[in-house]
Scaffold this motif. Structure first.
Motif, PDB file in Angstrom:
ATOM      1  N   ILE A 123       0.718  -1.155   0.041  1.00  0.00           N
ATOM      2  CA  ILE A 123       0.031   0.013   0.000  1.00  0.00           C
ATOM      3  C   ILE A 123       0.919   1.259   0.084  1.00  0.00           C
ATOM      4  O   ILE A 123       0.555   2.187  -0.634  1.00  0.00           O
ATOM      5  N   VAL A 124       1.860   1.219   0.768  1.00  0.00           N
ATOM      6  CA  VAL A 124       2.883   2.490   0.855  1.00  0.00           C
ATOM      7  C   VAL A 124       3.463   2.397  -0.519  1.00  0.00           C
ATOM      8  O   VAL A 124       3.563   3.690  -0.996  1.00  0.00           O
ATOM      9  N   GLU A 125       3.817   1.655  -1.284  1.00  0.00           N
ATOM     10  CA  GLU A 125       4.435   1.754  -2.515  1.00  0.00           C
ATOM     11  C   GLU A 125       3.304   2.370  -3.537  1.00  0.00           C
ATOM     12  O   GLU A 125       3.565   3.245  -4.274  1.00  0.00           O
ATOM     13  N   ILE A 126       2.078   1.974  -3.396  1.00  0.00           N
ATOM     14  CA  ILE A 126       1.021   2.556  -4.147  1.00  0.00           C
ATOM     15  C   ILE A 126       0.905   3.925  -3.893  1.00  0.00           C
ATOM     16  O   ILE A 126       0.723   4.714  -4.961  1.00  0.00           O
ATOM     17  N   ILE A 127       0.915   4.344  -2.896  1.00  0.00           N
ATOM     18  CA  ILE A 127       0.755   5.697  -2.331  1.00  0.00           C
ATOM     19  C   ILE A 127       2.010   6.490  -2.861  1.00  0.00           C
ATOM     20  O   ILE A 127       1.966   7.664  -3.660  1.00  0.00           O
ATOM     21  N   ASP A 140      10.146   7.101   7.720  1.00  0.00           N
ATOM     22  CA  ASP A 140       9.955   7.045   9.083  1.00  0.00           C
ATOM     23  C   ASP A 140       8.588   7.288   9.529  1.00  0.00           C
ATOM     24  O   ASP A 140       7.994   6.465  10.404  1.00  0.00           O
ATOM     25  N   ASP A 141       8.064   8.099   8.933  1.00  0.00           N
ATOM     26  CA  ASP A 141       6.442   8.446   9.028  1.00  0.00           C
ATOM     27  C   ASP A 141       5.736   6.980   8.650  1.00  0.00           C
ATOM     28  O   ASP A 141       4.560   6.834   9.541  1.00  0.00           O
ATOM     29  N   TYR A 142       6.076   6.437   7.899  1.00  0.00           N
ATOM     30  CA  TYR A 142       5.382   5.331   7.421  1.00  0.00           C
ATOM     31  C   TYR A 142       5.424   4.110   8.419  1.00  0.00           C
ATOM     32  O   TYR A 142       4.577   3.257   8.619  1.00  0.00           O
ATOM     33  N   LYS A 143       6.581   4.070   9.043  1.00  0.00           N
ATOM     34  CA  LYS A 143       7.102   3.130  10.013  1.00  0.00           C
ATOM     35  C   LYS A 143       6.039   3.195  11.276  1.00  0.00           C
ATOM     36  O   LYS A 143       5.727   2.373  12.242  1.00  0.00           O
ATOM     37  N   ASN A 144       5.881   4.612  11.464  1.00  0.00           N
ATOM     38  CA  ASN A 144       4.989   4.927  12.655  1.00  0.00           C
ATOM     39  C   ASN A 144       3.703   5.592  12.184  1.00  0.00           C
ATOM     40  O   ASN A 144       3.153   6.653  12.916  1.00  0.00           O
ATOM     41  N   ILE A 145       3.020   4.733  11.066  1.00  0.00           N
ATOM     42  CA  ILE A 145       1.973   5.640  10.684  1.00  0.00           C
ATOM     43  C   ILE A 145       0.715   5.620  11.596  1.00  0.00           C
ATOM     44  O   ILE A 145      -0.060   6.631  11.689  1.00  0.00           O
ATOM     45  N   MET A 146       0.466   4.685  12.380  1.00  0.00           N
ATOM     46  CA  MET A 146      -0.545   4.477  13.262  1.00  0.00           C
ATOM     47  C   MET A 146      -0.534   5.733  14.302  1.00  0.00           C
ATOM     48  O   MET A 146      -1.734   6.242  14.708  1.00  0.00           O
ATOM     49  N   SER A 147       0.494   6.164  14.728  1.00  0.00           N
ATOM     50  CA  SER A 147       0.606   7.283  15.671  1.00  0.00           C
ATOM     51  C   SER A 147       0.219   8.362  15.015  1.00  0.00           C
ATOM     52  O   SER A 147       0.011   9.236  15.900  1.00  0.00           O
ATOM     53  N   LYS A 148      -0.020   8.594  13.790  1.00  0.00           N
ATOM     54  CA  LYS A 148      -0.196   9.922  13.219  1.00  0.00           C
ATOM     55  C   LYS A 148      -1.727   9.827  12.728  1.00  0.00           C
ATOM     56  O   LYS A 148      -2.136  10.953  12.161  1.00  0.00           O
ATOM     57  N   LEU A 149      -2.213   8.706  12.911  1.00  0.00           N
ATOM     58  CA  LEU A 149      -3.806   8.838  12.612  1.00  0.00           C
ATOM     59  C   LEU A 149      -4.638   9.072  13.698  1.00  0.00           C
ATOM     60  O   LEU A 149      -4.052   8.911  14.947  1.00  0.00           O
ATOM     61  N   LYS A 150      -5.841   9.438  13.684  1.00  0.00           N
ATOM     62  CA  LYS A 150      -6.734   9.710  14.470  1.00  0.00           C
ATOM     63  C   LYS A 150      -7.491   8.522  14.859  1.00  0.00           C
ATOM     64  O   LYS A 150      -8.658   8.163  14.169  1.00  0.00           O
ATOM     65  N   THR A 151      -6.900   7.788  15.704  1.00  0.00           N
ATOM     66  CA  THR A 151      -7.611   6.478  15.832  1.00  0.00           C
ATOM     67  C   THR A 151      -7.160   5.799  17.149  1.00  0.00           C
ATOM     68  O   THR A 151      -6.077   6.146  17.770  1.00  0.00           O
TER      69      THR A 151
END
Length: 344
Positions: A123-127, A140-151
């Motif tokens: 999915i990351v490559e598609i984006i 690095d953002d992708y490695k910690n992507i969940m922490s950047k989401l509202k969830t």
């Protein structure tokens, strides 16, 4: 003074009348003009007002003069209703049509698809390769992507948490906004199905169902088999049996997987090896489809505990190991029983 009024007032009125008539005809002519060609993209930037938009339309020779565009917008009470975004203008559109489009907010929509059964790294490559998405995230953002989401799942790994679908979005949508939307869609479906679920052993929370759905997704060739595949895994969880599913082993192998699984791979213990560890895997192994999620909550009825691919996209389901052994010999080994080396 009397002479002035007699001579100049009529002349003045004639001039005013002529100017008014000219302005009226010019305005009517302007309103009835139409685009001679398509305009693939016209962007109204955030913070733009009618003066800015009218001037840009004139500069690009789409609508002119700018003054008449502003007058028409005010007469139609659209001068404060124009919405930012990118618009496609079609041949034949008149000034009123263009202003109505700008007021409607019906901007150009781009599309990006997340296929069913993909891993988060895919999915990351598609984006990253999508030129229509505004790229703001680092590796690095992708490695910690969940922490950047509202969830509320900020401490989870991202695998499985993004709904597979074709998403439409306007220009300047960021990669993070796109992922947030996909995540929200997954949460909505998962929570909806959880609320009307049937209780099953081993499925204690929505995340468990998400994990199971991802395994169903990777194990199902024919859509009609999803419910039966789900039932096999539900029955195995209930009995405390190993799930014994190859896609989980492949996921656990990571880059070591080269296209085929050997016996030693099935015996090598990893957190994802369902031949060596009971229960569900620690995380999903892919992004499951809506159909797989629904199958996880609503499996088919039956006592089947085994299944084997028939070679036509469908699977053969068995209730007993003896029946399963016969199916493996028939469908995988060409009827040669001496080649069978399986086990329960």
């Amino acid at each position: 003074m009397r002479f002035f009024f007699k001579v100049f007032l009529p002349l003045f009125l004639v001039v005013v009348g002529a100017v008014s008539f000219y302005a009226y005809t010019q305005f009517n002519e302007f309103k009835n003009t139409s685009l001679s060609n398509d305009v693939d993209s016209f962007e109204i930037k955030k913070g733009s007002n009618i003066k800015t938009v009218a001037n840009e339309l004139e500069q690009k020779e789409i609508l002119k003069p700018a003054l008449l565009t502003r007058i028409l917008a005010r007469l139609n009470k659209q001068d404060h209703k124009l919405k930012a975004g990118e618009y496609a203008l079609k041949k034949g559109m008149k000034p009123a049509d263009i202003l109505s489009l700008f007021a409607s907010g019906k901007t150009i929509q781009y599309q990006t698809r997340i296929p069913e059964g993909t891993r988060f790294e895919e999915i990351v490559e598609i984006i990253k390769n999508d030129k229509n998405l505004k790229q703001t995230l680092t590796d690095d953002d992708y490695k910690n992507i969940m922490s950047k989401l509202k969830t509320k799942y900020q401490h989870h790994k991202p695998e499985g948490w993004f709904f597979p679908d074709t998403f439409s979005y306007p220009k300047n949508t960021t990669d993070l906004q796109f992922l947030q939307r996909s995540h929200n869609a997954m949460l909505k479906l998962l929570n909806t199905e959880w609320e009307k679920r049937k209780p099953f052993k081993g499925i204690k929370k929505p995340y468990d169902a998400l994990i199971l759905a991802s395994i169903i997704e990777k194990e199902t060739g024919a859509p009609e088999d999803r419910g039966k595949v789900a039932r096999v895994f539900i029955n195995r969880l209930k009995k405390g049996m190993l799930l014994q599913t190859d896609p989980t082993v492949i996921y656990g192998m990571g880059d070591e997987y080269k296209g085929n699984i050997r016996k030693k791979d099935l015996l090598k213990d990893t957190p994802y090896n369902t031949y060596t560890r009971k229960g569900l895997t620690p995380t999903p192994i892919a992004t499951p489809s809506a159909a797989s999620i629904k199958a996880a909550f609503n499996p088919a009825e039956g006592d089947m505990l085994y299944f084997v691919a028939k070679g036509d996209g469908y699977s053969y389901f068995s209730k007993t190991y003896a029946e399963h052994k016969k199916a493996v010999i028939k469908y995988l080994l060409g009827g040669k029983a001496n080649r069978y080396k399986g086990g329960q």
